[in-house]
Scaffold this active site. Structure first.
Site, short mmCIF file in Angstrom:
data_model
loop_
_atom_site.label_atom_id
_atom_site.label_comp_id
_atom_site.label_asym_id
_atom_site.label_seq_id
_atom_site.Cartn_x
_atom_site.Cartn_y
_atom_site.Cartn_z
N LYS A 161 -21.78 57.30 41.49
CA LYS A 161 -22.83 56.50 42.19
C LYS A 161 -23.51 57.53 43.22
O LYS A 161 -24.71 57.38 43.17
CB LYS A 161 -21.86 55.48 43.12
N ASP B 95 -23.09 48.31 47.24
CA ASP B 95 -21.94 47.65 46.72
C ASP B 95 -22.30 46.86 45.24
O ASP B 95 -23.28 45.93 45.11
CB ASP B 95 -21.46 46.40 47.56
#
Length: 205
Positions: A16, A72
């Site tokens: 990420k 998220d």
């Protein structure tokens, strides 16, 4: 352009962090990860993507004193009523608590085979929050929600990307995110969608 040149990526997920770093690179913004600053993991106690993204961004901003960017994100499968959703990472955890994405993909597949209708549609969702400290000690937060539609395929295909990428085939394509080069994925992913909104609102003003 924003008034800052360095930002904390509030994540310990190197895949990420790498994607976010690549997306910010054209703007000349230096990125440092939560791991590099030895920031603790934040427990995701909210019940929405947006809530968890803000929670993590605010914590990293407060701990570092730097602007912080957190996302998220997760996989929402229609036949599983949106699961694994905000629990996408937890679905990949083995008995030791370590993340095993092959295990996570298998769990999604096995849960879907219990669905008699065989609905395969799904989407990746990303909530992206920017938290910026101010001179008076307060904090401003801005959250953007991105999505990419597609379907679940089995068996997994490709070794690029990370997470559930090898079982997600985006709408209008015949290859999975796991088979797609990073430049092509960045151009259309849920994270890219959220980034486009952030860049338009924050970096082009």
């Amino acid at each position: 352009m924003p008034a800052f040149s360095k930002i904390v990526v509030a994540s310990h997920n190197e895949g990420k962090v790498r994607e976010i770093r690549d997306l910010l690179a054209p703007f000349g913004i230096e990125t440092v990860s939560a791991s590099e600053l030895n920031l603790p993991d934040v427990e995701e106690t909210e019940v929405t993507f947006e809530g968890n993204a803000e929670l993590k961004a605010r914590a990293a901003c407060a701990a570092s004193g730097l602007p912080a960017l957190s996302d998220d994100s997760g996989l929402a499968v229609d036949s599983l009523e949106g699961a694994p959703g905000i629990y996408s990472a937890r679905w990949s955890e083995d008995e030791t608590g370590a993340r095993n994405w092959k295990l996570g993909m298998t769990r999604v597949h096995e849960a879907m085979t219990e669905d008699a209708d065989g609905v395969k549609t799904a989407r990746f969702i990303c909530a992206l929050t920017l938290a910026v400290p101010s001179e008076n000690g307060t904090m401003q937060t801005h959250t953007y929600l991105g999505k990419v539609e597609g379907k679940i395929v089995w068996p997994p295909r490709g070794d690029k990307g990370f997470g559930y990428d090898p079982i997600f085939q985006p709408l209008g394509h015949d290859i999975t995110f796991g088979e797609m080069e990073s430049e092509a994925k960045h151009a259309m992913s849920h994270r890219s969608d959220a980034f486009t909104q952030l860049i338009t609102a924050q970096f082009k003003s």
